[in-house]
Design an enzyme around this catalytic site. Structure first.
Site, PDB file in Angstrom:
ATOM      1  N   ILE A 186      77.703  86.778 -26.028  1.00  0.00           N
ATOM      2  CA  ILE A 186      77.691  85.330 -25.796  1.00  0.00           C
ATOM      3  C   ILE A 186      79.099  84.732 -25.868  1.00  0.00           C
ATOM      4  CG2 ILE A 186      77.316  84.523 -28.170  1.00  0.00           C
ATOM      5  CD1 ILE A 186      75.164  82.606 -26.890  1.00  0.00           C
ATOM      6  N   ASP A 244      76.920  85.276 -35.231  1.00  0.00           N
ATOM      7  CA  ASP A 244      77.751  84.338 -35.994  1.00  0.00           C
ATOM      8  C   ASP A 244      79.149  84.943 -36.227  1.00  0.00           C
ATOM      9  OD1 ASP A 244      78.452  82.168 -37.524  1.00  0.00           O
ATOM     10  OD2 ASP A 244      76.857  82.411 -39.001  1.00  0.00           O
ATOM     11  N   GLY A 289      76.304  89.657 -37.191  1.00  0.00           N
ATOM     12  CA  GLY A 289      75.614  89.349 -35.944  1.00  0.00           C
ATOM     13  C   GLY A 289      76.404  88.436 -35.033  1.00  0.00           C
ATOM     14  N   ASN A 316      73.919  80.140 -40.320  1.00  0.00           N
ATOM     15  CA  ASN A 316      73.135  79.982 -41.548  1.00  0.00           C
ATOM     16  C   ASN A 316      73.383  78.583 -42.111  1.00  0.00           C
ATOM     17  OD1 ASN A 316      75.629  80.228 -43.208  1.00  0.00           O
ATOM     18  ND2 ASN A 316      75.545  82.341 -42.476  1.00  0.00           N
TER      19      ASN A 316
HETATM   20  P1  ADP Z   1      69.854  85.580 -37.150  1.00  0.00           P
HETATM   21  O1  ADP Z   1      70.493  85.578 -38.517  1.00  0.00           O
HETATM   22  O2  ADP Z   1      69.538  84.185 -36.661  1.00  0.00           O
HETATM   23  O3  ADP Z   1      68.708  86.519 -37.056  1.00  0.00           O
HETATM   24  P2  ADP Z   1      71.660  87.472 -35.800  1.00  0.00           P
HETATM   25  O4  ADP Z   1      73.050  87.209 -35.381  1.00  0.00           O
HETATM   26  O5  ADP Z   1      71.436  88.481 -36.878  1.00  0.00           O
HETATM   27  O6  ADP Z   1      71.024  86.042 -36.164  1.00  0.00           O
HETATM   28  O7  ADP Z   1      70.819  87.922 -34.531  1.00  0.00           O
HETATM   29  C1  ADP Z   1      70.422  87.052 -33.499  1.00  0.00           C
HETATM   30  C2  ADP Z   1      70.435  87.797 -32.185  1.00  0.00           C
HETATM   31  O8  ADP Z   1      71.778  87.810 -31.669  1.00  0.00           O
HETATM   32  C3  ADP Z   1      70.002  89.253 -32.257  1.00  0.00           C
HETATM   33  O9  ADP Z   1      69.138  89.509 -31.164  1.00  0.00           O
HETATM   34  C4  ADP Z   1      71.318  90.021 -32.087  1.00  0.00           C
HETATM   35  O10 ADP Z   1      71.113  91.276 -31.450  1.00  0.00           O
HETATM   36  C5  ADP Z   1      72.068  89.104 -31.159  1.00  0.00           C
HETATM   37  N1  ADP Z   1      73.533  89.244 -31.098  1.00  0.00           N
HETATM   38  C6  ADP Z   1      74.394  89.821 -31.976  1.00  0.00           C
HETATM   39  N2  ADP Z   1      75.660  89.718 -31.536  1.00  0.00           N
HETATM   40  C7  ADP Z   1      75.618  89.057 -30.352  1.00  0.00           C
HETATM   41  C8  ADP Z   1      76.592  88.642 -29.382  1.00  0.00           C
HETATM   42  N3  ADP Z   1      77.905  88.881 -29.547  1.00  0.00           N
HETATM   43  N4  ADP Z   1      76.171  87.983 -28.274  1.00  0.00           N
HETATM   44  C9  ADP Z   1      74.854  87.712 -28.093  1.00  0.00           C
HETATM   45  N5  ADP Z   1      73.885  88.072 -28.955  1.00  0.00           N
HETATM   46  C10 ADP Z   1      74.267  88.745 -30.069  1.00  0.00           C
END
Ligand code: ADP
Length: 178
Positions: free
Chosen positions: A18, A41, A39, A31
């Protein structure tokens, strides 16, 4: 199925990171403390640089189901909308409403900034453990409903894993006109 039209808005699906999306606003799965983490974030703060965290610290926090805006730092986007999705704890603790609210509030904040294009990750489906198929249904239905009163050119769903891509493809297919 990687594209749907809702009124004048294109709902699109792409697999990837993203942080590199060329859109007006990207949404972060943040959060409540706005402290960053792993992730998506972590990826946003790493790629966007320290200005985003400095602004998060000034804002201080964001309740679950709500969203706040910061600069996008070095990212190609103009805005990061930090949305706080619920932690999944079985589904009877208001998780669906809170997830829907996180999507809705993100679009409202993006619209208030004049954004025409917005990219969402799959909020809550990583560390927060929300079932991916339920989350995709809520994402698509909530965004579609909000488009009756908010105006965007494109809302893009950016999924990371192959399983997320398949889940979203199926959910979009189920909502396509015959
Ligand atoms: P949450 O704490 O809300 O569950 P996460 O970041 O752990 O958030 O995961 C949310 C989604 O984002 C997951 O499907 C993860 O695979 C995805 N994700 C992780 N990194 C990226 C990225 N760089 N771009 C897009 N999606 C991502």
């Amino acid at each position: 199925m990687t594209q749907l039209r809702v009124g004048k808005t294109r709902l699109t699906l792409v697999q990837g990171d993203i942080t590199i999306q060329q859109v007006d606003a990207i949404v972060n799965a943040a959060n409540a403390a706005l402290r960053g983490g792993g992730g998506v974030d972590g990826a946003i703060h790493r790629a966007g640089g320290p200005d985003i965290m400095a602004e998060c610290r000034r804002i201080g926090g964001c309740p679950t189901g709500k969203a706040v805006r910061t600069t996008a730092g070095r990212l190609p986007a103009d805005h990061v909308i930090h949305a706080v999705g619920p932690i999944w704890s079985g589904g009877n603790a208001g998780e669906p409403d809170l997830l829907a609210s996180a999507y809705r509030r993100s679009l409202e904040v993006a619209a208030s900034q004049g954004a025409r294009t917005v990219a969402f990750p799959s909020i809550s489906t990583g560390v927060y453990g929300y079932p991916k198929d339920l989350a995709a249904d809520t994402a698509l239905d909530t965004v579609s409903a909000a488009l009756s009163r908010l105006d965007f050119d494109e809302v893009r769903f950016v999924v990371f894993g192959d399983d997320d891509l398949a889940t979203y493809e199926q959910a979009m297919h189920a909502r396509a006109p015959e």
